[in-house]
Scaffold this active site. Structure first.
Site, mmCIF file in Angstrom:
data_model
loop_
_atom_site.group_PDB
_atom_site.id
_atom_site.type_symbol
_atom_site.label_atom_id
_atom_site.label_comp_id
_atom_site.label_asym_id
_atom_site.label_seq_id
_atom_site.Cartn_x
_atom_site.Cartn_y
_atom_site.Cartn_z
ATOM 1 N N ASP A 199 0.825 -1.208 0.000
ATOM 2 C CA ASP A 199 0.000 0.000 0.000
ATOM 3 C C ASP A 199 0.863 1.264 0.000
ATOM 4 O O ASP A 199 2.102 1.191 -0.023
ATOM 5 C CB ASP A 199 -0.928 -0.055 1.231
ATOM 6 C CG ASP A 199 -2.298 0.513 0.954
ATOM 7 O OD1 ASP A 199 -2.398 1.472 0.187
ATOM 8 O OD2 ASP A 199 -3.281 0.005 1.538
ATOM 9 N N TRP A 229 -3.045 3.504 -5.669
ATOM 10 C CA TRP A 229 -4.269 4.244 -6.038
ATOM 11 C C TRP A 229 -4.118 5.099 -7.296
ATOM 12 O O TRP A 229 -4.830 6.098 -7.467
ATOM 13 C CB TRP A 229 -4.742 5.119 -4.865
ATOM 14 C CG TRP A 229 -4.499 4.540 -3.524
ATOM 15 C CD1 TRP A 229 -4.893 3.321 -3.070
ATOM 16 C CD2 TRP A 229 -3.775 5.150 -2.430
ATOM 17 N NE1 TRP A 229 -4.475 3.128 -1.782
ATOM 18 C CE2 TRP A 229 -3.793 4.242 -1.357
ATOM 19 C CE3 TRP A 229 -3.127 6.381 -2.256
ATOM 20 C CZ2 TRP A 229 -3.178 4.496 -0.129
ATOM 21 C CZ3 TRP A 229 -2.519 6.645 -1.038
ATOM 22 C CH2 TRP A 229 -2.551 5.715 0.015
ATOM 23 N N GLY A 230 -3.171 4.730 -8.168
ATOM 24 C CA GLY A 230 -3.038 5.439 -9.442
ATOM 25 C C GLY A 230 -2.249 6.734 -9.379
ATOM 26 O O GLY A 230 -2.209 7.479 -10.359
ATOM 27 N N ASP A 267 -10.201 3.547 -3.484
ATOM 28 C CA ASP A 267 -10.831 2.339 -2.942
ATOM 29 C C ASP A 267 -12.252 2.140 -3.451
ATOM 30 O O ASP A 267 -13.059 3.076 -3.490
ATOM 31 C CB ASP A 267 -10.862 2.410 -1.416
ATOM 32 C CG ASP A 267 -9.487 2.180 -0.813
ATOM 33 O OD1 ASP A 267 -8.494 2.139 -1.560
ATOM 34 O OD2 ASP A 267 -9.421 2.043 0.422
HETATM 35 C C1 GLA Z 1 -6.016 1.234 1.581
HETATM 36 C C2 GLA Z 1 -6.155 0.262 0.410
HETATM 37 C C3 GLA Z 1 -7.280 -0.707 0.689
HETATM 38 C C4 GLA Z 1 -7.001 -1.445 1.986
HETATM 39 C C5 GLA Z 1 -6.806 -0.467 3.123
HETATM 40 C C6 GLA Z 1 -6.335 -1.144 4.405
HETATM 41 O O1 GLA Z 1 -7.130 2.065 1.689
HETATM 42 O O2 GLA Z 1 -6.386 0.949 -0.795
HETATM 43 O O3 GLA Z 1 -7.437 -1.624 -0.387
HETATM 44 O O4 GLA Z 1 -5.848 -2.246 1.827
HETATM 45 O O5 GLA Z 1 -5.834 0.521 2.790
HETATM 46 O O6 GLA Z 1 -6.144 -0.247 5.453
#
Ligand code: GLA
Length: 398
Positions: A159, A194-195, A215
């Protein structure tokens, strides 16, 4: 003159460096770890459980993946998301699996999942903390990758939280890519930033997949908003390196009709298909959606590019993807709140002129001959999915 020659020489050095750089370091070459040559099929706990992840959930999910028929349909990776560790590293600096949530330890859990013929994934972040505030891996890449490899981990979701902005994203994610490769264990690397930070450029040389967008949540509006962002990414994916529009919400808050549309579209996009629902208690409708092997086969096929939108008539859209056998996979999408007819033609789909076509409905599992029209009555918030190929059987001859 002298300086012109100097800059020509410098340019030659740069070009040579780019040409002869190892594949993983070249911006436009897929990460060459031999993994995820087709998009990953599996499950992740986050969408349905958030931080409520533990050993029992993972074992029971692995059991359900087999007993539900999902493993037979190709699903393989059972992946753990955020919140699996203690809040502090141990005295050696290692991450510690929470002993209350995971009393048998991660190695024993991995052995259990492997014993089912499945693979196991784990989660961390390219920052100081994960999105839920647990310790993450920036600056600890080699130590953490080594630990996960010793447990038998097969997949890492990495992440972008806890990043203080000091180090560019490309470097933070490349450090973990290299640490994973250095373990010698095949570990799929799923980039989750996230791009942002130009991952469009360096994603294919860094990860086996990269999130394109924010998300997902289990509502139609969000699923459609994520979908709308995908055509801009389509050219980036290829075997071993996939665009990831995020995990599935099939079986969560969507209706069965919406869930089928979502699943059809994600398959057309060659997305990693990570179920995000409770596999232990899913309805027959959800199980049937996730185990539709004709739709999964579209996701797993590479005919040269991922699917994209080829026609936009407002709430009615046509999405198409070339398949390796020369057919075209098609999603006829109706975003409206009322049913509508959605149509295209074999010509618009790029199929060669032919005496007739076969239109196979991937949800009804039936085929109809056609002179070239491809049309369906599509319910509100729904989609039809067909596969169109040239045929010698003319309409009316069946
Ligand atoms: C981010 C990611 C999600 C998930 C959460 C966990 O928001 O984009 O897919 O893994 O963290 O905290």
């Amino acid at each position: 003159m002298r300086s012109a020659l100097g800059s020509t020489a410098a340019l030659a050095v740069i070009i040579a460096a780019l040409l002869f750089a190892p594949p993983s370091a070249r911006p436009d070459t897929p990460l060459d770890n031999g993994l995820a040559l087709t998009p990953v099929l599996g499950w992740n706990d986050w969408n349905a459980f958030g931080c409520a992840v533990d050993d029992a959930l993972i074992r029971e999910t692995a059991d359900a993946m087999v007993s539900s028929g999902m493993a037979a349909a190709g699903y393989e990776y059972v992946t753990i998301d955020d919140c699996w560790s203690l809040r502090t590293r141990d005295d050696d600096g290692d991450l510690v699996a929470d002993p209350v949530r995971f009393p048998a330890g991660m190695k024993a859990l991995a052995d259990y999942v492997h014993g089912k013929g499945l693979k196991i994934g784990i989660y961390s972040s390219a920052g100081l903390t994960t999105c839920a505030g647990y310790p993450a891996s920036l600056g600890h890449e080699v130590r953490d990758a080594t630990l996960w490899a010793s447990w038998g981990i097969d997949y890492l979701k990495y992440d972008n939280c806890g990043n203080t902005g000091g180090t560019p994203g490309e470097e933070r994610f490349a450090a973990m890519r290299d640490a994973l490769v250095a373990t010698g264990r095949p570990i799929v690397f799923a980039v989750c930033n996230w791009g942002v930070d130009s991952v469009r450029v360096w994603g294919p040389s860094t990860g086996n997949s990269w999130r394109t967008t924010g998300d997902i949540t289990d509502d139609w509006t969000t699923v459609m908003a994520i979908l709308d962002a995908q055509p801009a990414w389509a050219a980036r994916s290829r075997p071993g390196a996939w665009n990831d529009p995020d995990m599935l919400e099939v079986g969560n808050g969507l209706t069965d009709t919406e869930a089928r549309a979502h699943f059809s579209l994600w398959a057309l996009l060659n997305a990693p298909l990570l179920a995000g629902n409770d596999l232990r208690s899913m309805t027959e409708g959800t199980r049937t959606t996730l185990t539709n092997t004709e739709v999964v086969a579209v996701d797993q096929d590479w005919g040269g590019r991922q699917g994209t939108r080829i026609a936009d008539h407002g709430d009615q859209e046509v999405w198409a993807k070339p398949m390796s056998d020369g057919s075209t996979a098609v999603v006829l999408l109706n975003r409206a709140d009322t049913a509508a007819t959605v149509s295209t033609t074999a010509g618009a789909l790029g199929l060669p002129a032919a005496p007739a076509y076969s239109v196979r409905d991937l949800w009804a599992h039936t085929a109809e001959p056609s002179a070239g029209a491809v049309t369906a009555e599509v319910p509100a918030h729904g989609a039809a999915m067909v596969r169109v190929s040239t045929s010698t059987t003319r309409p009316g001859e069946l």
